[in-house]
Design a protein around this motif. Structure first.
Motif, PDB file in Angstrom:
ATOM      1  N   THR A 279       3.263 -12.187   6.448  1.00 15.71           N
ATOM      2  CA  THR A 279       4.156 -11.492   5.523  1.00 15.71           C
ATOM      3  C   THR A 279       3.374 -10.383   4.839  1.00 15.71           C
ATOM      4  OG1 THR A 279       5.578 -13.406   5.133  1.00 15.71           O
ATOM      5  CG2 THR A 279       5.545 -11.710   3.436  1.00 15.71           C
ATOM      6  N   TRP A 280       3.993  -9.206   4.802  1.00 14.73           N
ATOM      7  CA  TRP A 280       3.400  -8.018   4.179  1.00 14.73           C
ATOM      8  C   TRP A 280       4.234  -7.631   2.974  1.00 14.73           C
ATOM      9  CZ3 TRP A 280       6.540  -3.570   4.254  1.00 14.73           C
ATOM     10  CH2 TRP A 280       5.964  -2.381   3.802  1.00 14.73           C
ATOM     11  N   THR A 281       3.566  -7.190   1.909  1.00 18.56           N
ATOM     12  CA  THR A 281       4.270  -6.701   0.721  1.00 18.56           C
ATOM     13  C   THR A 281       3.972  -5.225   0.527  1.00 18.56           C
ATOM     14  OG1 THR A 281       4.115  -8.882  -0.342  1.00 18.56           O
ATOM     15  CG2 THR A 281       4.605  -6.993  -1.762  1.00 18.56           C
ATOM     16  N   ASP A 282       5.017  -4.428   0.443  1.00 15.31           N
ATOM     17  CA  ASP A 282       4.870  -2.985   0.257  1.00 15.31           C
ATOM     18  C   ASP A 282       4.328  -2.697  -1.136  1.00 15.31           C
ATOM     19  OD1 ASP A 282       5.061  -0.239   0.546  1.00 15.31           O
ATOM     20  OD2 ASP A 282       7.200  -0.181   0.030  1.00 15.31           O
ATOM     21  N   HIS A 283       3.210  -1.986  -1.188  1.00 13.14           N
ATOM     22  CA  HIS A 283       2.574  -1.710  -2.494  1.00 13.14           C
ATOM     23  C   HIS A 283       3.369  -0.705  -3.317  1.00 13.14           C
ATOM     24  CE1 HIS A 283       1.158   1.675  -0.029  1.00 13.14           C
ATOM     25  NE2 HIS A 283       0.922   2.323  -1.164  1.00 13.14           N
ATOM     26  N   VAL A 284       4.303   0.006  -2.706  1.00  9.23           N
ATOM     27  CA  VAL A 284       5.084   1.022  -3.434  1.00  9.23           C
ATOM     28  C   VAL A 284       6.350   0.426  -4.035  1.00  9.23           C
ATOM     29  CG1 VAL A 284       6.325   3.221  -3.235  1.00  9.23           C
ATOM     30  CG2 VAL A 284       4.185   2.867  -1.962  1.00  9.23           C
ATOM     31  N   THR A 285       7.090  -0.341  -3.240  1.00 12.18           N
ATOM     32  CA  THR A 285       8.401  -0.827  -3.681  1.00 12.18           C
ATOM     33  C   THR A 285       8.458  -2.333  -3.926  1.00 12.18           C
ATOM     34  OG1 THR A 285       9.162  -1.229  -1.422  1.00 12.18           O
ATOM     35  CG2 THR A 285       9.502   0.998  -2.324  1.00 12.18           C
ATOM     36  N   GLY A 286       7.494  -3.065  -3.390  1.00 11.06           N
ATOM     37  CA  GLY A 286       7.533  -4.521  -3.501  1.00 11.06           C
ATOM     38  C   GLY A 286       8.352  -5.202  -2.420  1.00 11.06           C
ATOM     39  N   HIS A 287       9.004  -4.428  -1.556  1.00 11.40           N
ATOM     40  CA  HIS A 287       9.744  -5.029  -0.447  1.00 11.40           C
ATOM     41  C   HIS A 287       8.784  -5.761   0.485  1.00 11.40           C
ATOM     42  CE1 HIS A 287      13.725  -3.468  -1.234  1.00 11.40           C
ATOM     43  NE2 HIS A 287      13.241  -2.253  -1.413  1.00 11.40           N
ATOM     44  N   ARG A 288       9.298  -6.805   1.117  1.00 11.01           N
ATOM     45  CA  ARG A 288       8.472  -7.595   2.026  1.00 11.01           C
ATOM     46  C   ARG A 288       8.886  -7.388   3.476  1.00 11.01           C
ATOM     47  NH1 ARG A 288       6.862 -13.546  -0.229  1.00 11.01           N
ATOM     48  NH2 ARG A 288       5.510 -12.840  -1.905  1.00 11.01           N
TER      49      ARG A 288
ATOM     50  N   GLY B 277      10.672  -8.195  10.899  1.00  4.70           N
ATOM     51  CA  GLY B 277      11.803  -8.079   9.981  1.00  4.70           C
ATOM     52  C   GLY B 277      11.356  -7.539   8.637  1.00  4.70           C
ATOM     53  N   ILE B 278      12.174  -6.685   8.039  1.00  4.29           N
ATOM     54  CA  ILE B 278      11.882  -6.102   6.734  1.00  4.29           C
ATOM     55  C   ILE B 278      13.026  -6.425   5.785  1.00  4.29           C
ATOM     56  CG2 ILE B 278      11.426  -3.982   5.452  1.00  4.29           C
ATOM     57  CD1 ILE B 278      10.435  -2.746   8.085  1.00  4.29           C
ATOM     58  N   ASP B 279      12.704  -6.972   4.633  1.00 10.48           N
ATOM     59  CA  ASP B 279      13.698  -7.326   3.621  1.00 10.48           C
ATOM     60  C   ASP B 279      14.005  -6.092   2.777  1.00 10.48           C
ATOM     61  OD1 ASP B 279      15.242  -8.338   1.599  1.00 10.48           O
ATOM     62  OD2 ASP B 279      13.774  -9.789   0.870  1.00 10.48           O
ATOM     63  N   CYS B 280      14.944  -5.287   3.270  1.00 12.32           N
ATOM     64  CA  CYS B 280      15.326  -4.052   2.570  1.00 12.32           C
ATOM     65  C   CYS B 280      16.668  -3.604   3.124  1.00 12.32           C
ATOM     66  CB  CYS B 280      14.260  -2.973   2.818  1.00 12.32           C
ATOM     67  SG  CYS B 280      14.624  -1.367   2.052  1.00 12.32           S
ATOM     68  N   ASP B 281      17.524  -3.092   2.274  1.00 17.30           N
ATOM     69  CA  ASP B 281      18.793  -2.533   2.707  1.00 17.30           C
ATOM     70  C   ASP B 281      18.518  -1.244   3.478  1.00 17.30           C
ATOM     71  OD1 ASP B 281      21.274  -1.324   3.021  1.00 17.30           O
ATOM     72  OD2 ASP B 281      21.922  -1.685   0.964  1.00 17.30           O
ATOM     73  N   PRO B 282      18.890  -1.164   4.763  1.00 20.36           N
ATOM     74  CA  PRO B 282      18.584   0.040   5.541  1.00 20.36           C
ATOM     75  C   PRO B 282      19.290   1.290   5.033  1.00 20.36           C
ATOM     76  CG  PRO B 282      20.063  -1.415   6.764  1.00 20.36           C
ATOM     77  CD  PRO B 282      19.587  -2.180   5.568  1.00 20.36           C
TER      78      PRO B 282
ATOM     79  N   ALA C 268      14.335   3.179   2.173  1.00 23.39           N
ATOM     80  CA  ALA C 268      14.178   2.359   3.378  1.00 23.39           C
ATOM     81  C   ALA C 268      13.226   2.986   4.393  1.00 23.39           C
ATOM     82  CB  ALA C 268      15.534   2.090   4.019  1.00 23.39           C
ATOM     83  N   TYR C 269      13.347   4.291   4.613  1.00 21.65           N
ATOM     84  CA  TYR C 269      12.515   4.915   5.647  1.00 21.65           C
ATOM     85  C   TYR C 269      11.033   4.848   5.277  1.00 21.65           C
ATOM     86  CZ  TYR C 269      10.589   8.204   8.983  1.00 21.65           C
ATOM     87  OH  TYR C 269       9.824   8.787   9.973  1.00 21.65           O
ATOM     88  N   GLY C 270      10.729   5.089   4.026  1.00 20.32           N
ATOM     89  CA  GLY C 270       9.338   4.992   3.593  1.00 20.32           C
ATOM     90  C   GLY C 270       8.787   3.586   3.764  1.00 20.32           C
ATOM     91  N   VAL C 271       9.604   2.592   3.452  1.00 26.54           N
ATOM     92  CA  VAL C 271       9.194   1.201   3.649  1.00 26.54           C
ATOM     93  C   VAL C 271       8.921   0.940   5.129  1.00 26.54           C
ATOM     94  CG1 VAL C 271       9.923  -1.208   3.466  1.00 26.54           C
ATOM     95  CG2 VAL C 271      10.448   0.391   1.618  1.00 26.54           C
ATOM     96  N   LEU C 272       9.796   1.450   5.991  1.00 27.14           N
ATOM     97  CA  LEU C 272       9.616   1.272   7.431  1.00 27.14           C
ATOM     98  C   LEU C 272       8.305   1.873   7.916  1.00 27.14           C
ATOM     99  CD1 LEU C 272      10.640   0.552  10.287  1.00 27.14           C
ATOM    100  CD2 LEU C 272      11.920   2.716  10.273  1.00 27.14           C
ATOM    101  N   VAL C 273       8.005   3.077   7.486  1.00 24.69           N
ATOM    102  CA  VAL C 273       6.761   3.731   7.911  1.00 24.69           C
ATOM    103  C   VAL C 273       5.551   2.941   7.430  1.00 24.69           C
ATOM    104  CG1 VAL C 273       5.322   5.794   7.664  1.00 24.69           C
ATOM    105  CG2 VAL C 273       7.788   6.027   8.047  1.00 24.69           C
ATOM    106  N   ARG C 274       5.565   2.513   6.186  1.00 27.27           N
ATOM    107  CA  ARG C 274       4.410   1.770   5.656  1.00 27.27           C
ATOM    108  C   ARG C 274       4.272   0.404   6.340  1.00 27.27           C
ATOM    109  NH1 ARG C 274       6.383   4.506   1.160  1.00 27.27           N
ATOM    110  NH2 ARG C 274       7.628   2.743   0.408  1.00 27.27           N
ATOM    111  N   TYR C 275       5.382  -0.243   6.655  1.00 30.26           N
ATOM    112  CA  TYR C 275       5.327  -1.507   7.398  1.00 30.26           C
ATOM    113  C   TYR C 275       4.662  -1.283   8.760  1.00 30.26           C
ATOM    114  CZ  TYR C 275       6.946  -5.399  10.304  1.00 30.26           C
ATOM    115  OH  TYR C 275       7.006  -6.460  11.178  1.00 30.26           O
ATOM    116  N   LEU C 276       5.090  -0.243   9.463  1.00 24.39           N
ATOM    117  CA  LEU C 276       4.524   0.021  10.782  1.00 24.39           C
ATOM    118  C   LEU C 276       3.032   0.366  10.692  1.00 24.39           C
ATOM    119  CD1 LEU C 276       7.465   2.021  12.389  1.00 24.39           C
ATOM    120  CD2 LEU C 276       6.725  -0.306  12.955  1.00 24.39           C
ATOM    121  N   ARG C 277       2.640   1.059   9.634  1.00 26.83           N
ATOM    122  CA  ARG C 277       1.206   1.327   9.438  1.00 26.83           C
ATOM    123  C   ARG C 277       0.448   0.014   9.235  1.00 26.83           C
ATOM    124  NH1 ARG C 277       2.244   6.107   5.560  1.00 26.83           N
ATOM    125  NH2 ARG C 277       2.224   7.918   6.968  1.00 26.83           N
TER     126      ARG C 277
END
Length: 402
Positions: free
Chosen positions: A16-25, A86-91, A96-105
């Motif tokens: 499980t990864w936590t986004d440092h910008v938004t807190g989304h997982r 899987g990303i816990d965020c409303d697409p 959402a797009y920023g979360v997706l990019v950071r998840y992929l990184r």
């Protein structure tokens, strides 16, 4: 007689990864590696959990095994393992797009080495490709490249296939629904029910649901209800499927301005109780539970979405004579088409793709239903039993990576 399925081992990788910008997982589960690689899409939806992703990853292991035929001569597509992201965020969220990019990184090392991925619920392949490039990836499926005989030719063939369309919809958006539709047609054929006039209700008009509705309508079935986030659109005499497809937004929501006077707008769950032979849940997981299964009047539920029918609901439905055709078989066409094309089993051609999907799905669904009838078990149990038979053969041939 019942079929016993052994419990699945723990996944190879679970994080499980936590986004440092938004807190989304975000989550990644690699259930199994075959030939050192795994396959499974990336979804984005609010509320996505690690358990959900683990279940989906196990389902991908099963899909790969179900499309493995040890005795088929000349097969170029050989199986991979199963995985899921899987990303816990409303697409639809602006972030959402920023979360997706950071998840992929964050998961880039896995995509580069062991996990091939692509679009799933809430994401399109174009969006995944754009975010993957921004995250510094060569491709979302680059982990499989070392297994290719001719990488340049294979990548060109897949890119050409993704560039094809059929009546305004991309081939990549249609192949999965083609397989779902063929699964439903097999059930009708085995029951001796003519296609023309058989009725179907579909939950979700995104990539999978929209394509399924198109292929079933073209096979002569009457689509009497379609549900999206705004509610259910219904017409007992049949909806104009092509008009609805043309009126969708990127998330599969239909512009109500495109409805005809005779079309009805009903509550969100009205699709469940539609007077139809077939229900196709093609939107979210866990859509049919022990409570709302009471609304179902159909004879078959064809799982276009991943895990839409909860186990307790499926047991209750079976008691009422409602047959569930399971997701691990029904919606496996998209994944198989990717690899058939990349490995050169088929070319970049729409008709060849549809013919291959139809033939493969008809064979697989028939095998499952014959097995279920002979064993006195559900189609899902029969599919699981087929997996249990094929995984050891795959392990013997390609080795275990656990």
């Amino acid at each position: 007689m019942t079929t016993t399925v052994t419990a699945a081992p723990a996944p190879l990788i679970s994080l499980t990864w936590t986004d440092h910008v938004t807190g989304h997982r975000g989550h990644l589960v690699v259930d199994r590696l075959v030939r050192g690689v795994s396959s499974g899409g990336l979804r984005m939806r609010e509320g996505c959990t690690l358990d959900e992703v683990a279940g989906l990853a196990r389902g991908m292991t099963m899909k790969e095994a179900l499309h493995f035929d040890a005795d088929r001569a000349g097969a170029r597509y050989l199986p991979l393992g199963g995985a899921k992201g899987g990303i816990d965020c409303d697409p639809r969220s602006p972030e959402a797009y920023g979360v997706l990019v950071r998840y992929l990184r964050a998961v880039r090392p896995y995509i580069e080495s062991v996990w091939t991925t692509g679009e799933d619920l809430g994401l399109t392949q174009d969006l995944v490709d754009r975010a993957a490039a921004e995250a510094g990836l060569v491709s979302s499926i680059q982990a499989v490249y070392p297994l290719l005989d001719d990488e340049v030719t294979a990548r060109t063939r897949l890119a050409d296939a993704f560039g094809l369309a059929d009546d305004g919809i991309g081939l990549d958006e249609l192949v999965g629904g083609c397989g779902v539709a063929e699964s439903a047609l097999v059930a009708l054929d085995r029951a001796g029910i003519p296609h023309r006039g058989a009725r179907v209700a579909v939950q979700g008009l995104g990539t999978m649901g929209g394509a399924t509705a198109r292929f079933l309508a073209r096979a002569g079935l009457t689509v009497v209800a379609v549900a999206d986030v705004k509610g259910t659109v219904a017409n007992p005499s049949g909806l104009d499927v092509e008009a609805l497809l043309a009126a969708r937004d990127a998330f599969g929501t239909v512009d109500r301005g495109a409805l005809r006077d005779e079309d009805q707008e009903l509550p969100a769950d009205a699709w469940l109780s539609a007077d139809a032979e077939i229900l196709v849940p093609a939107a979210v997981s866990y859509a049919i539970d022990a409570d709302n299964q009471k609304l179902v009047r159909a004879r078959w539920i064809v799982e276009a979405a991943n895990m839409p029918v909860l186990p307790e609901a499926e047991a209750l439905l079976a008691e009422r004579g409602v047959t569930v055709l399971p997701d691990v078989v029904v919606n496996s066409g998209t994944n198989a088409w990717w690899w058939w094309t990349l490995f050169g089993e088929i070319g970049a051609d729409t008709e060849e793709a549809f013919a291959h999907v139809r033939a493969s799905m008809r064979s697989l669904v028939t095998t499952m239903l014959v097995r279920a009838a002979a064993s006195g078990c559900t189609p899902r149990a029969a599919a699981h039993a087929l997996v249990e038979e094929r995984l050891p053969v795959m392990a013997e041939r390609f080795g275990w990576y656990r």
